[in-house]
Scaffold this motif. Structure first.
Motif, PDB file in Angstrom:
ATOM      1  N   ALA A 159      73.470  32.800  31.783  1.00 29.13           N
ATOM      2  CA  ALA A 159      73.831  31.612  32.707  1.00 29.13           C
ATOM      3  C   ALA A 159      75.286  31.188  32.177  1.00 29.13           C
ATOM      4  CB  ALA A 159      72.509  30.715  32.227  1.00 29.13           C
ATOM      5  N   VAL A 160      75.275  30.366  33.042  1.00 35.93           N
ATOM      6  CA  VAL A 160      77.007  29.537  32.699  1.00 35.93           C
ATOM      7  C   VAL A 160      76.672  27.908  33.677  1.00 35.93           C
ATOM      8  CG1 VAL A 160      78.136  32.233  33.178  1.00 35.93           C
ATOM      9  CG2 VAL A 160      78.144  29.905  35.085  1.00 35.93           C
ATOM     10  N   VAL A 161      77.730  27.358  32.536  1.00 35.79           N
ATOM     11  CA  VAL A 161      78.404  26.483  32.943  1.00 35.79           C
ATOM     12  C   VAL A 161      79.832  26.094  32.780  1.00 35.79           C
ATOM     13  CG1 VAL A 161      78.173  23.723  31.840  1.00 35.79           C
ATOM     14  CG2 VAL A 161      76.540  25.482  30.725  1.00 35.79           C
ATOM     15  N   LEU A 162      79.793  26.069  33.685  1.00 32.13           N
ATOM     16  CA  LEU A 162      81.855  25.418  34.320  1.00 32.13           C
ATOM     17  C   LEU A 162      82.589  24.074  34.116  1.00 32.13           C
ATOM     18  CD1 LEU A 162      84.120  27.365  35.270  1.00 32.13           C
ATOM     19  CD2 LEU A 162      83.411  26.454  37.642  1.00 32.13           C
ATOM     20  N   LYS A 163      83.295  24.397  33.891  1.00 31.20           N
ATOM     21  CA  LYS A 163      84.205  22.646  33.743  1.00 31.20           C
ATOM     22  C   LYS A 163      86.006  23.031  33.789  1.00 31.20           C
ATOM     23  CE  LYS A 163      86.144  20.709  30.960  1.00 31.20           C
ATOM     24  NZ  LYS A 163      87.669  19.987  31.877  1.00 31.20           N
ATOM     25  N   SER A 192      65.974  42.303  36.768  1.00 35.47           N
ATOM     26  CA  SER A 192      66.327  44.587  36.688  1.00 35.47           C
ATOM     27  C   SER A 192      68.346  43.492  37.419  1.00 35.47           C
ATOM     28  CB  SER A 192      66.028  45.130  37.330  1.00 35.47           C
ATOM     29  OG  SER A 192      66.714  44.815  39.137  1.00 35.47           O
ATOM     30  N   LEU A 193      68.944  44.860  37.028  1.00 38.44           N
ATOM     31  CA  LEU A 193      70.437  44.483  36.608  1.00 38.44           C
ATOM     32  C   LEU A 193      70.825  44.888  38.500  1.00 38.44           C
ATOM     33  CD1 LEU A 193      73.132  44.379  35.655  1.00 38.44           C
ATOM     34  CD2 LEU A 193      73.272  46.919  35.988  1.00 38.44           C
ATOM     35  N   GLY A 194      69.437  45.509  38.940  1.00 41.67           N
ATOM     36  CA  GLY A 194      69.998  46.103  40.468  1.00 41.67           C
ATOM     37  C   GLY A 194      69.758  44.620  41.250  1.00 41.67           C
ATOM     38  N   ARG A 195      68.525  43.859  41.054  1.00 37.91           N
ATOM     39  CA  ARG A 195      68.589  42.162  42.107  1.00 37.91           C
ATOM     40  C   ARG A 195      69.132  41.224  41.137  1.00 37.91           C
ATOM     41  NH1 ARG A 195      62.209  40.949  41.712  1.00 37.91           N
ATOM     42  NH2 ARG A 195      63.759  39.268  43.161  1.00 37.91           N
ATOM     43  N   ALA A 211      72.220  17.781  29.974  1.00 39.35           N
ATOM     44  CA  ALA A 211      71.121  17.812  30.802  1.00 39.35           C
ATOM     45  C   ALA A 211      71.481  20.012  31.277  1.00 39.35           C
ATOM     46  CB  ALA A 211      70.996  16.897  31.430  1.00 39.35           C
ATOM     47  N   ALA A 212      73.094  19.653  31.705  1.00 40.87           N
ATOM     48  CA  ALA A 212      73.619  20.721  32.469  1.00 40.87           C
ATOM     49  C   ALA A 212      73.271  22.009  31.779  1.00 40.87           C
ATOM     50  CB  ALA A 212      74.765  20.984  33.000  1.00 40.87           C
ATOM     51  N   VAL A 213      73.507  22.351  30.613  1.00 43.30           N
ATOM     52  CA  VAL A 213      73.241  23.511  29.274  1.00 43.30           C
ATOM     53  C   VAL A 213      71.888  23.519  29.362  1.00 43.30           C
ATOM     54  CG1 VAL A 213      73.784  24.021  27.067  1.00 43.30           C
ATOM     55  CG2 VAL A 213      75.618  22.616  28.469  1.00 43.30           C
ATOM     56  N   ARG A 214      70.911  22.159  29.315  1.00 40.42           N
ATOM     57  CA  ARG A 214      69.930  22.573  29.042  1.00 40.42           C
ATOM     58  C   ARG A 214      68.527  23.041  30.316  1.00 40.42           C
ATOM     59  NH1 ARG A 214      67.383  21.159  24.524  1.00 40.42           N
ATOM     60  NH2 ARG A 214      68.656  19.294  23.773  1.00 40.42           N
ATOM     61  N   ARG A 215      69.743  22.677  31.401  1.00 36.49           N
ATOM     62  CA  ARG A 215      68.765  23.190  32.758  1.00 36.49           C
ATOM     63  C   ARG A 215      69.758  25.149  32.485  1.00 36.49           C
ATOM     64  NH1 ARG A 215      70.681  18.492  35.131  1.00 36.49           N
ATOM     65  NH2 ARG A 215      72.903  19.537  35.443  1.00 36.49           N
ATOM     66  N   ALA A 216      70.499  25.287  32.706  1.00 36.39           N
ATOM     67  CA  ALA A 216      71.142  26.714  32.302  1.00 36.39           C
ATOM     68  C   ALA A 216      70.178  27.449  31.071  1.00 36.39           C
ATOM     69  CB  ALA A 216      72.469  26.429  32.233  1.00 36.39           C
ATOM     70  N   GLU A 217      69.808  26.559  30.020  1.00 41.16           N
ATOM     71  CA  GLU A 217      69.278  27.638  28.709  1.00 41.16           C
ATOM     72  C   GLU A 217      67.664  28.038  29.791  1.00 41.16           C
ATOM     73  OE1 GLU A 217      70.059  28.648  26.012  1.00 41.16           O
ATOM     74  OE2 GLU A 217      67.627  28.420  25.482  1.00 41.16           O
ATOM     75  N   ASP A 218      66.996  26.351  30.413  1.00 37.03           N
ATOM     76  CA  ASP A 218      65.443  27.174  30.899  1.00 37.03           C
ATOM     77  C   ASP A 218      65.853  28.595  31.753  1.00 37.03           C
ATOM     78  OD1 ASP A 218      64.938  25.362  30.047  1.00 37.03           O
ATOM     79  OD2 ASP A 218      64.210  23.973  31.061  1.00 37.03           O
ATOM     80  N   ALA A 219      66.868  27.803  32.818  1.00 36.74           N
ATOM     81  CA  ALA A 219      67.556  29.911  33.799  1.00 36.74           C
ATOM     82  C   ALA A 219      68.098  30.707  33.478  1.00 36.74           C
ATOM     83  CB  ALA A 219      68.539  28.652  34.611  1.00 36.74           C
ATOM     84  N   ARG A 220      68.021  30.929  31.584  1.00 29.56           N
ATOM     85  CA  ARG A 220      68.571  31.786  31.630  1.00 29.56           C
ATOM     86  C   ARG A 220      67.526  33.453  31.655  1.00 29.56           C
ATOM     87  NH1 ARG A 220      68.758  33.777  26.189  1.00 29.56           N
ATOM     88  NH2 ARG A 220      68.049  31.810  24.760  1.00 29.56           N
ATOM     89  N   HIS A 221      66.538  32.541  30.834  1.00 28.92           N
ATOM     90  CA  HIS A 221      65.305  33.383  31.040  1.00 28.92           C
ATOM     91  C   HIS A 221      64.500  34.419  32.157  1.00 28.92           C
ATOM     92  CE1 HIS A 221      64.586  31.479  26.548  1.00 28.92           C
ATOM     93  NE2 HIS A 221      65.040  31.305  27.211  1.00 28.92           N
ATOM     94  N   ASP A 222      64.597  33.627  33.228  1.00 30.86           N
ATOM     95  CA  ASP A 222      64.127  34.817  34.455  1.00 30.86           C
ATOM     96  C   ASP A 222      65.261  35.462  35.176  1.00 30.86           C
ATOM     97  OD1 ASP A 222      61.988  32.829  34.755  1.00 30.86           O
ATOM     98  OD2 ASP A 222      62.395  31.793  35.813  1.00 30.86           O
ATOM     99  N   LEU A 252      76.588  30.724  43.170  1.00 33.32           N
ATOM    100  CA  LEU A 252      75.686  31.504  42.179  1.00 33.32           C
ATOM    101  C   LEU A 252      75.103  31.039  41.267  1.00 33.32           C
ATOM    102  CD1 LEU A 252      80.133  32.180  41.108  1.00 33.32           C
ATOM    103  CD2 LEU A 252      77.978  33.643  42.110  1.00 33.32           C
ATOM    104  N   PRO A 253      73.865  31.915  41.483  1.00 31.39           N
ATOM    105  CA  PRO A 253      73.006  32.452  39.989  1.00 31.39           C
ATOM    106  C   PRO A 253      72.806  31.410  39.187  1.00 31.39           C
ATOM    107  CG  PRO A 253      73.179  34.149  40.822  1.00 31.39           C
ATOM    108  CD  PRO A 253      73.933  33.430  41.388  1.00 31.39           C
ATOM    109  N   ALA A 254      72.343  31.321  38.774  1.00 25.63           N
ATOM    110  CA  ALA A 254      71.959  30.366  37.165  1.00 25.63           C
ATOM    111  C   ALA A 254      73.266  29.861  36.570  1.00 25.63           C
ATOM    112  CB  ALA A 254      72.087  32.084  36.317  1.00 25.63           C
TER     113      ALA A 254
END
Ligand code: NAD
Length: 470
Positions: free
Chosen positions: A150-154, A43-46, A27-38, A170-172
């Motif tokens: 996006a990242v998943v930290l263990k 932009s890099l600046g944002r 579930a965590a990896v799928r949430r990260a996968e969803d988040a990574r697109h947005d 942290l975001p994403a």
């Protein structure tokens, strides 16, 4: 459930974290996968603005997080403050450098138009150890996030508390908890596109194999058995010896790049040992990490304490002499404390010399010739860091060029020799890939090319089918 005790007072529970089941990891990896697109669409600046805001939010909790880190890891409070400050400095440095390092490269000339973009991988799995959990996580998370991953930290179950608080800012970013089982579920997940690991060689082999089985690229920051090479002309002041002592005994010797073997010329061994013991009595104070004046806490676990004691006992059976260092403050029976020792007259084939001891027991080894010194320093499978000490910097650099290590310090060792701008990582079995510096940022991007050969641009005459354009 992970129940983490304070290694300095083992009856005190610092915190609890539920172990993530394979379903929770999925579930965590799928949430990260969803988040990574947005996240990647910003932009890099944002992205930089969001990461700077997160860094500021972490800094506001600096003192509270440092106390939590000291209680779970056993590292003295000033070290924990220092680790968090260094991690925040690194995060800001990445934000400063990202516009330059991640800039696309565009060529538009007679050969055509070529665009090389720095593309994120997608979901990056980060697995980290307990000894410097905040900096070792941010070394992965910040360059990965700034590039649009996006990242998943263990984190390690031995110090998961403070770094979870940091990651939450942290975001994403997702966090999963547990030991090897949770790590395996994460590394083997089909939506993970890159693995970043810091830890020991044994776990590294398993994780690299699992990532390889999925064709997932990985970065491996593994252990070291760092030699410190004192050339015959080395000069060391009293503060220099104090720095050297802490290069081995900071974090109770549990640092990947600690000075783990000291090679000293025979003619200067007596002088060296005397000055070393005197320096240790001034700077090495063993006790509770939260107590004022303490510079060395306990080791991380009962298992680590027994392993290190056994290494010292073995060295003594082989003829070595363990010289006690520093002084104790308070009750050391309450936790996993190990008396710090300098071990003299230990043979080169003792495990204390050959293996990464990862604890407060350091062998003092005597050599006769430079060739012998280099052969002994380069023996073994590990090659993370090393140091060369000489009054002549040219000579030190020349010898450093013959040491098999990813990072060679000159006239210092361990943290005092680090640089944000210098790539850090091992050679031989100490790993592959780099952290810090530009190389550490480029680990989290891959090149994506768009190319319009001039011959086929509007109005172009074309070229023969099958021709190789420049
Ligand atoms: P470790 O290898 O036991 O654990 C590291 C992480 O990997 C933890 O999160 C752990 O839970 C996880 N893990 C362990 N086995 C796993 C498996 N089979 N599959 C998936 N995940 C698994 O290391 P440790 O005891 O926490 O840390 C000590 C080691 O880390 C030392 O060897 C030290 O030198 C090394 N280290 C290296 C660096 C570096 O930058 N090169 C920095 C710090 C520490």
């Amino acid at each position: 459930m992970i129940v983490r005790e304070n290694p300095a007072r083992v009856t005190e529970i610092v915190g609890r974290k539920p172990v993530s089941s394979p379903e929770a990891v999925d579930a965590a990896v799928r949430r990260a996968e969803d988040a990574r697109h947005d996240w990647a669409a910003l932009s890099l600046g944002r992205r930089i603005t969001a990461l700077r805001a997160a860094t500021d939010a972490i800094e506001e909790r600096h003192d509270e997080l440092a106390v939590l880190l000291a209680r779970e890891s056993g590292k003295p409070l000033p070290d924990c403050r220092g680790e968090i400050a260094f991690a925040l400095t690194y995060a800001r440095w990445v934000c400063d450098q990202a516009p330059r390092v991640l800039a696309p490269v565009e060529l538009d000339d007679a050969a055509g138009r070529l665009l090389v973009r720095r593309l994120p991988y997608g979901v990056v799995a980060c697995l980290t150890p307990w000894n410097a959990p905040v900096i070792l996580a941010l070394l992965k998370l910040v360059p990965a996030l700034v590039a649009g991953n996006a990242v998943v930290l263990k984190p390690s179950p031995l110090a998961p508390m403070a770094v979870s608080e940091v990651a939450a800012a942290l975001p994403a970013t997702e966090v999963v908890h547990g030991g090897a089982g949770t790590g395996r579920a994460l590394v083997g997940h089909a939506l993970v596109r890159k693995v970043a690991f810091t830890g020991g060689e044994a776990a590294g082999r398993q994780i690299a194999a699992a990532a390889g089985g999925m064709l997932t690229p990985s970065v491996m920051e593994l252990g070291g058995n760092d030699p410190a090479l004192f050339l015959p002309d080395f000069e060391l002041s009293e503060p220099g010896y104090e720095r050297l002592v802490m290069a081995s005994f900071a974090t109770s010797g549990q640092v990947c790049m600690a000075a783990k073997r000291l090679y000293v010329p025979r003619s200067r061994a007596g002088e060296f040992a005397g000055a070393y013991l005197a320096a240790a009595s001034r700077v090495l104070a063993v006790g509770d990490p939260l107590a004022p004046g303490v510079t060395m806490g306990p080791v991380v676990s009962a298992e680590a304490r027994e392993r290190i004691k056994a290494l010292v006992a073995d060295a003594e059976r082989r003829g070595g002499t363990a010289l006690r260092l520093g002084r104790a403050i308070g009750d050391l029976d309450a936790g996993y404390f190990v008396t710090p020792v300098l071990v003299t007259e230990v043979p080169e084939d003792a495990p204390l010399v050959r293996e990464e001891q990862f604890g407060p027991a350091v062998p003092l080894l005597v050599y006769d010739t430079e060739e012998e010194l280099l052969a002994r320093a380069n023996a073994g499978e590990l090659g993370l860091a090393a140091s060369v000490w000489s009054a002549d910097e040219e000579r030190a650099f020349a010898v450093a060029g013959r040491v098999e290590a990813g990072f060679v310090f000159v006239n210092t060792h361990n943290r005092t020799g680090m640089s944000l701008r210098a790539p850090f990582g091992g050679v031989k079995r100490s790993g592959y890939g780099r952290e810090y510096g530009e190389e550490g940022m480029l680990e989290y991007v891959q090149s994506g090319v768009v190319h319009a050969p001039a011959a086929f641009r509007a109005g172009g005459a074309g070229s023969a089918p099958g021709a190789y354009p420049l």
